[in-house]
Write an enzyme that holds these catalytic residues in place. Structure first.
Site, PDB file in Angstrom:
ATOM      1  N   ASP A  31      -5.836  10.434  -2.775  1.00 37.93           N
ATOM      2  CA  ASP A  31      -6.479  11.580  -2.129  1.00 37.93           C
ATOM      3  C   ASP A  31      -7.863  11.843  -2.734  1.00 37.93           C
ATOM      4  O   ASP A  31      -8.678  10.946  -2.842  1.00 37.93           O
ATOM      5  CB  ASP A  31      -5.584  12.814  -2.212  1.00 37.93           C
ATOM      6  CG  ASP A  31      -4.428  12.769  -1.215  1.00 37.93           C
ATOM      7  OD1 ASP A  31      -4.396  11.834  -0.396  1.00 37.93           O
ATOM      8  OD2 ASP A  31      -3.563  13.651  -1.259  1.00 37.93           O
ATOM      9  N   TYR A  63       0.847  -1.192   0.000  1.00 41.28           N
ATOM     10  CA  TYR A  63       0.000   0.000   0.000  1.00 41.28           C
ATOM     11  C   TYR A  63       0.882   1.243   0.000  1.00 41.28           C
ATOM     12  O   TYR A  63       1.691   1.437   0.912  1.00 41.28           O
ATOM     13  CB  TYR A  63      -0.917   0.008   1.220  1.00 41.28           C
ATOM     14  CG  TYR A  63      -1.710   1.288   1.371  1.00 41.28           C
ATOM     15  CD1 TYR A  63      -2.650   1.658   0.410  1.00 41.28           C
ATOM     16  CD2 TYR A  63      -1.522   2.133   2.459  1.00 41.28           C
ATOM     17  CE1 TYR A  63      -3.369   2.828   0.527  1.00 41.28           C
ATOM     18  CE2 TYR A  63      -2.238   3.308   2.584  1.00 41.28           C
ATOM     19  CZ  TYR A  63      -3.161   3.648   1.627  1.00 41.28           C
ATOM     20  OH  TYR A  63      -3.880   4.817   1.741  1.00 41.28           O
ATOM     21  N   HIS A  76      -7.528   4.546  -4.276  1.00 40.92           N
ATOM     22  CA  HIS A  76      -8.766   4.964  -3.617  1.00 40.92           C
ATOM     23  C   HIS A  76      -8.948   6.462  -3.734  1.00 40.92           C
ATOM     24  O   HIS A  76      -7.998   7.246  -3.647  1.00 40.92           O
ATOM     25  CB  HIS A  76      -8.851   4.479  -2.165  1.00 40.92           C
ATOM     26  CG  HIS A  76      -7.765   4.927  -1.232  1.00 40.92           C
ATOM     27  ND1 HIS A  76      -7.677   6.203  -0.726  1.00 40.92           N
ATOM     28  CD2 HIS A  76      -6.744   4.237  -0.675  1.00 40.92           C
ATOM     29  CE1 HIS A  76      -6.649   6.285   0.104  1.00 40.92           C
ATOM     30  NE2 HIS A  76      -6.043   5.110   0.137  1.00 40.92           N
ATOM     31  N   CYS A 128      -4.961  14.030   6.699  1.00 41.82           N
ATOM     32  CA  CYS A 128      -4.952  12.624   7.070  1.00 41.82           C
ATOM     33  C   CYS A 128      -6.301  12.252   7.677  1.00 41.82           C
ATOM     34  O   CYS A 128      -6.860  13.009   8.484  1.00 41.82           O
ATOM     35  CB  CYS A 128      -3.831  12.362   8.074  1.00 41.82           C
ATOM     36  SG  CYS A 128      -3.897  10.734   8.862  1.00 41.82           S
ATOM     37  N   GLU A 186     -11.336   9.667  -2.324  1.00 42.54           N
ATOM     38  CA  GLU A 186     -12.096   9.984  -1.120  1.00 42.54           C
ATOM     39  C   GLU A 186     -13.021  11.180  -1.321  1.00 42.54           C
ATOM     40  O   GLU A 186     -12.966  11.865  -2.356  1.00 42.54           O
ATOM     41  CB  GLU A 186     -11.140  10.258   0.033  1.00 42.54           C
ATOM     42  CG  GLU A 186     -10.323  11.520  -0.153  1.00 42.54           C
ATOM     43  CD  GLU A 186      -9.130  11.596   0.789  1.00 42.54           C
ATOM     44  OE1 GLU A 186      -8.972  12.641   1.439  1.00 42.54           O
ATOM     45  OE2 GLU A 186      -8.364  10.612   0.873  1.00 42.54           O
ATOM     46  N   ARG A 235     -13.555   5.690  -1.058  1.00 40.30           N
ATOM     47  CA  ARG A 235     -13.290   5.943   0.371  1.00 40.30           C
ATOM     48  C   ARG A 235     -14.132   7.117   0.861  1.00 40.30           C
ATOM     49  O   ARG A 235     -14.217   8.149   0.194  1.00 40.30           O
ATOM     50  CB  ARG A 235     -11.807   6.254   0.573  1.00 40.30           C
ATOM     51  CG  ARG A 235     -11.492   6.919   1.922  1.00 40.30           C
ATOM     52  CD  ARG A 235     -10.019   7.185   2.104  1.00 40.30           C
ATOM     53  NE  ARG A 235      -9.777   8.253   3.068  1.00 40.30           N
ATOM     54  CZ  ARG A 235      -8.571   8.601   3.508  1.00 40.30           C
ATOM     55  NH1 ARG A 235      -7.488   7.968   3.075  1.00 40.30           N
ATOM     56  NH2 ARG A 235      -8.435   9.590   4.372  1.00 40.30           N
ATOM     57  N   ASP A 267      -2.874   5.423  -2.606  1.00 40.15           N
ATOM     58  CA  ASP A 267      -3.715   6.545  -2.198  1.00 40.15           C
ATOM     59  C   ASP A 267      -3.737   7.567  -3.333  1.00 40.15           C
ATOM     60  O   ASP A 267      -2.697   7.888  -3.907  1.00 40.15           O
ATOM     61  CB  ASP A 267      -3.114   7.155  -0.936  1.00 40.15           C
ATOM     62  CG  ASP A 267      -4.013   8.162  -0.250  1.00 40.15           C
ATOM     63  OD1 ASP A 267      -4.997   8.612  -0.854  1.00 40.15           O
ATOM     64  OD2 ASP A 267      -3.709   8.519   0.901  1.00 40.15           O
ATOM     65  N   GLU A 324     -13.057   5.325   6.353  1.00 39.38           N
ATOM     66  CA  GLU A 324     -11.929   5.727   7.192  1.00 39.38           C
ATOM     67  C   GLU A 324     -12.413   5.967   8.619  1.00 39.38           C
ATOM     68  O   GLU A 324     -13.463   6.566   8.846  1.00 39.38           O
ATOM     69  CB  GLU A 324     -11.288   6.993   6.622  1.00 39.38           C
ATOM     70  CG  GLU A 324     -10.050   7.457   7.379  1.00 39.38           C
ATOM     71  CD  GLU A 324      -8.881   6.493   7.259  1.00 39.38           C
ATOM     72  OE1 GLU A 324      -8.956   5.388   7.848  1.00 39.38           O
ATOM     73  OE2 GLU A 324      -7.884   6.845   6.602  1.00 39.38           O
ATOM     74  N   ASP A 382       0.581  15.255   6.159  1.00 39.57           N
ATOM     75  CA  ASP A 382      -0.454  14.884   5.194  1.00 39.57           C
ATOM     76  C   ASP A 382      -1.574  15.921   5.227  1.00 39.57           C
ATOM     77  O   ASP A 382      -2.631  15.714   5.818  1.00 39.57           O
ATOM     78  CB  ASP A 382      -0.990  13.487   5.543  1.00 39.57           C
ATOM     79  CG  ASP A 382      -1.980  12.972   4.504  1.00 39.57           C
ATOM     80  OD1 ASP A 382      -2.081  13.575   3.425  1.00 39.57           O
ATOM     81  OD2 ASP A 382      -2.658  11.965   4.793  1.00 39.57           O
ATOM     82  N   ASN A 389      -8.454   0.345   7.396  1.00 37.57           N
ATOM     83  CA  ASN A 389      -7.136   0.976   7.551  1.00 37.57           C
ATOM     84  C   ASN A 389      -6.776   1.019   9.028  1.00 37.57           C
ATOM     85  O   ASN A 389      -7.483   1.633   9.831  1.00 37.57           O
ATOM     86  CB  ASN A 389      -7.183   2.392   6.973  1.00 37.57           C
ATOM     87  CG  ASN A 389      -5.861   3.124   7.094  1.00 37.57           C
ATOM     88  OD1 ASN A 389      -4.807   2.506   7.219  1.00 37.57           O
ATOM     89  ND2 ASN A 389      -5.909   4.451   7.049  1.00 37.57           N
TER      90      ASN A 389
END
Length: 352
Positions: free
Chosen positions: A139, A94, A164, A174, A166, A213, A137, A243, A109, A266
């Site tokens: 974002d 990942y 993913h 984050c 989001e 996500r 990721d 998340e 982040d 996660n």
């Protein structure tokens, strides 16, 4: 734009699936039982249940998702951590956005890293073992639908198996920090549709996996988070990712509510989600578990201790723990490079 008609009810037809993952792309075939929902017969999980694991990382990930067992993906932050994950025998990796931002930029982040930062890091990681699936990721997709589509295309081009997308605002943070803000349901779904359309427009038929996500659980509640992911799955997301699931009971209920869509959890030590083990997560029904910060947190502890020891003692002897340069390079693939050079007729590395 290719793919727009995939979501139009007027284009729905029933065409029995006869395809396997290796066959060329064809127009999307929609089962009349899923009227109003995205359904690509070529990507049906039943097509990935049998046969040897593919050398194509995206196809391999789909095979792992379709078959028994949980997919365990340790978070990696650079080439060294990726090499260590490969050495440890993991089947998937990942690429964490937080870890990538920290390792490439030395920054937190907070939406500071760009698409180029993520793609360049992914290109390096995917090149170390081109058959190993890398989940990356992405974002928010770095912009509107066109930018989301560009993100999918670039990730797929460098060998990433899945990403993913989001529902945070562009000035994201984050997922385990406070103060998150999320976009509307429709804007989130626009991102998912753009990602799916971009994947389906890749020539030759791509098995690239789209993960939806949501960070809305901490902002709008679990009910809204589950509702958003149900809509994301209807729009074509292959996997769902909430998340910050705070309890085992919430994870179990989320898995049940989203079935049969696979669920990713996660785990970050000290984060919002309990430190589930891989066995515990599997028993609760999760299909993928990622440990986003496992490598970069370990790196901070290890490097900090080494620097403090060097500052105090004036030598790196104790922190090296007997690892000489050649032993270090062996972890980085030294033997493979020497073997390739020799097979090609090279003589530069006969003695190293």
């Amino acid at each position: 734009m290719p793919g727009l008609d995939y979501f139009s009810p007027s284009s729905v037809t029933f065409v029995p699936s006869t395809h396997t993952p290796s066959e060329p792309a064809s127009p999307i075939e929609v089962d009349e039982r899923t009227l109003g929902k995205y359904y690509n017969a070529r990507l049906d999980p039943k097509n990935y249940l049998e046969g040897p694991l593919s050398h194509n990382p995206a196809t391999r990930l789909r095979q792992l998702l379709a078959r028994p067992g949980i997919v365990v993906a340790p978070g990696i932050c650079d080439g060294i951590s990726a090499r260590c994950a490969i050495e440890a025998g993991f089947d998937c990796m990942y690429q964490s956005g937080a870890a990538t931002t920290a390792s490439r930029l030395g920054m937190p982040d907070l939406a500071i890293a760009t698409l180029n930062d993520f793609v360049q890091s992914a290109q390096m990681v995917c090149g170390l073992d081109p058959t190993m699936p890398v989940i990356a990721d992405a974002d928010t997709g770095f912009g509107g639908p066109a930018m989301v589509a560009r993100t999918v295309t670039q990730y797929a081009r460098v060998g990433v198996a899945a990403l993913h997308i989001e529902d945070q605002v562009q000035t994201k943070r984050c997922g385990h920090l406070m103060g998150k803000q999320v976009v509307s349901r429709e804007e989130f779904l626009t991102r998912i549709r753009a990602a799916v359309m971009a994947r389906d427009a890749i020539p030759g038929g791509s098995d690239f996996v789209i993960i939806g996500r949501t960070d809305s659980a901490q902002v709008l509640g679990m009910e809204e988070a589950v509702a958003r992911l149900k809509l994301a799955a209807d729009a074509g997301a292959d996997v769902c990712f909430i998340e910050g699931v705070k309890t085992a009971e919430l994870l179990q209920s989320t898995v049940a509510a989203l079935a049969p869509t696979p669920v990713l959890v996660n785990v970050i030590s000290g984060g919002l989600t309990p430190s589930f083990t891989t066995n515990e997560a599997e028993a609760m029904g999760a299909k993928i578990i990622i440990f986003s910060l496992v490598s970069c947190v370990a790196a901070v502890h290890g490097i900090r201790a080494a620097m403090q020891s060097l500052k105090k003692t004036g030598t790196d002897f104790s922190s090296a723990r007997g690892m000489d340069p050649k032993a270090f390079f062996e972890v980085m693939g030294l033997s493979d490079v020497i073997e390739l050079d020799a097979k090609a007729g090279g003589k530069a590395f006969e003695l190293v």
